[in-house]
Design a protein around this motif. Sequence first.
Motif, mmCIF file in Angstrom:
data_model
loop_
_atom_site.group_PDB
_atom_site.id
_atom_site.type_symbol
_atom_site.label_atom_id
_atom_site.label_comp_id
_atom_site.label_asym_id
_atom_site.label_seq_id
_atom_site.Cartn_x
_atom_site.Cartn_y
_atom_site.Cartn_z
ATOM 1 N N THR A 109 0.887 -1.153 0.000
ATOM 2 C CA THR A 109 0.000 0.000 0.000
ATOM 3 C C THR A 109 0.926 1.203 0.000
ATOM 4 O OG1 THR A 109 -1.638 -1.193 1.325
ATOM 5 C CG2 THR A 109 -1.878 1.194 1.168
ATOM 6 N N ASP A 134 -5.262 -1.946 -1.864
ATOM 7 C CA ASP A 134 -6.120 -0.814 -1.516
ATOM 8 C C ASP A 134 -5.859 0.430 -2.360
ATOM 9 O OD1 ASP A 134 -8.320 -0.197 0.518
ATOM 10 O OD2 ASP A 134 -7.048 1.596 0.632
ATOM 11 N N ARG A 135 -4.588 0.816 -2.596
ATOM 12 C CA ARG A 135 -4.260 1.976 -3.412
ATOM 13 C C ARG A 135 -3.523 1.550 -4.671
ATOM 14 N NH1 ARG A 135 -1.401 5.441 1.430
ATOM 15 N NH2 ARG A 135 -3.310 5.950 2.597
ATOM 16 N N TYR A 145 -4.318 -5.638 -8.698
ATOM 17 C CA TYR A 145 -4.788 -4.622 -7.772
ATOM 18 C C TYR A 145 -5.981 -5.181 -7.011
ATOM 19 C CZ TYR A 145 -6.916 -0.067 -6.410
ATOM 20 O OH TYR A 145 -7.462 1.001 -5.742
ATOM 21 N N SER A 147 -8.789 -3.996 -4.132
ATOM 22 C CA SER A 147 -9.304 -2.835 -3.416
ATOM 23 C C SER A 147 -10.823 -2.875 -3.383
ATOM 24 C CB SER A 147 -8.821 -1.543 -4.091
ATOM 25 O OG SER A 147 -9.131 -0.403 -3.313
ATOM 26 N N ASN A 150 -13.579 2.466 -5.590
ATOM 27 C CA ASN A 150 -13.322 3.707 -4.874
ATOM 28 C C ASN A 150 -14.115 4.901 -5.391
ATOM 29 O OD1 ASN A 150 -11.449 2.807 -2.854
ATOM 30 N ND2 ASN A 150 -10.033 2.406 -4.540
ATOM 31 N N ASP A 184 -2.375 10.498 -3.127
ATOM 32 C CA ASP A 184 -3.080 9.224 -3.061
ATOM 33 C C ASP A 184 -4.071 9.133 -4.221
ATOM 34 O OD1 ASP A 184 -4.611 7.006 -2.440
ATOM 35 O OD2 ASP A 184 -4.929 7.550 -0.343
ATOM 36 N N ASN A 185 -3.852 8.178 -5.117
ATOM 37 C CA ASN A 185 -4.760 8.019 -6.254
ATOM 38 C C ASN A 185 -6.183 7.732 -5.806
ATOM 39 O OD1 ASN A 185 -5.189 7.671 -9.221
ATOM 40 N ND2 ASN A 185 -5.729 5.598 -8.598
ATOM 41 N N ASN A 186 -6.345 7.012 -4.690
ATOM 42 C CA ASN A 186 -7.691 6.750 -4.186
ATOM 43 C C ASN A 186 -8.431 8.041 -3.875
ATOM 44 O OD1 ASN A 186 -7.382 4.017 -4.370
ATOM 45 N ND2 ASN A 186 -7.472 3.608 -2.181
ATOM 46 N N LEU A 189 -10.143 9.322 -6.787
ATOM 47 C CA LEU A 189 -11.322 8.533 -7.135
ATOM 48 C C LEU A 189 -12.482 8.827 -6.196
ATOM 49 C CD1 LEU A 189 -9.624 5.101 -7.921
ATOM 50 C CD2 LEU A 189 -10.307 6.882 -9.528
ATOM 51 N N PHE A 190 -12.184 8.978 -4.898
ATOM 52 C CA PHE A 190 -13.241 9.357 -3.958
ATOM 53 C C PHE A 190 -13.858 10.687 -4.379
ATOM 54 C CE2 PHE A 190 -10.288 7.314 -0.568
ATOM 55 C CZ PHE A 190 -10.693 6.043 -0.936
ATOM 56 N N LYS A 287 -15.650 -0.441 4.623
ATOM 57 C CA LYS A 287 -14.981 -1.343 3.695
ATOM 58 C C LYS A 287 -14.506 -2.550 4.503
ATOM 59 C CE LYS A 287 -12.054 1.814 2.318
ATOM 60 N NZ LYS A 287 -11.030 2.577 1.570
#
Length: 372
Positions: A109, A134-135, A145, A147, A150, A184-186, A189-190, A287
């Motif tokens: 991660t 996750d990320r 990947y 996860s 997201n 953080d790429n997540n 996306l969020f 999650k």
Amino acid sequence: MGALVATGVLAFGALAACGSSDDNNSAGSSGGNSSSAAGGGSGKADVGVILPDATTSPRWESQDRPNLQKAFDAAGLKSDIQNAQGDTAKFGQLCDSMIGEGVTVLMITNLDSDSGAACLKKAADAGVATIDYDRLTLGGGASYYVSFDNVEVGKLMGQGLVDALGKEGKKSGNVVTIDGATTDNNAALFKQGYDGVLKANPQYKVLGQQSGNWDATKAGQVFDQLYTQNKGNIDGVVVANDTMSGGVIARLKADGVAGKVPTTGQDASTEGLQNILRGYQAGTVYKNTSLEADAASKLAIDLIKGDKSAAAALATGTVQDTKLNKAVPSVLATPVWITQDTVKQVVADGQADASQICTGNVAKLCTKFGVK
């Protein structure tokens, strides 16, 4: 859906049951070795795991570590689970050490995509299969990947706030968003998810969006700036996780309006669940990390066996690495929105401890909402 190209139906165990109490073992608190004794006589770990830190969210040590350990042990895999404690230099050292000890699969991660990609490249050069956990590491080229969806996580936060405002009779109003870390790429996306919901509900005007960097103090500071700039004329706050929501709620308490300005969160942390029961936080995105851990262990088994067809059958979705312009084979679980009435679900799933949630003035609220 932007970065999400497709989200396959998960086939791994216990998904049908899908809707954060610290483990505090010596490995968890120190980030030290957590190798399983299962899987044979050799001391070499089959799979190495690098978790990012113990501060941005309690989940990494209270949920992910024990869930991963349990899944690997059940699968008969020797594992080495370490925590980089938010330090990119330590992250790199752990990466080098695990590759050097000869792990067959490396799961990370990342702390940021640059240091994460450097680690994944070293692993690839050494012939080690890799899993982004996750990320997604942009530019990293991970083999797989694992996860949650997201963008859907962000949608749940956005819709959760809209619903909370509607329940309060606020058919229009002003909102702000406290986003996750820009590294953080997540977080992107969020944001894509909740921005889409807010755009579809223009009766709620977005007055500002700032990064809280996954830090409660930082989140409280940037919210305070937005609150002051808008002379307190804020009706709700989309906050990207429970840790930051706690910082925002502290500022709202200081102004005497906690509970009157709903916030959102993510991770179903003990603090987050308590704030939901108290009526300060509209909800949290839950999650169930045991699902991630289960999928990760199954992928690791397939990769250790060299069974590419089995791995492909499990990773039925893809997520786009926008830096490499490549679709990464992915296993994506479904997140769940938790409110006062459903806090008990997180406890029932074993992902939170009622004895830690139901303390002080929260105890009566636990009784009221069936948390036990």
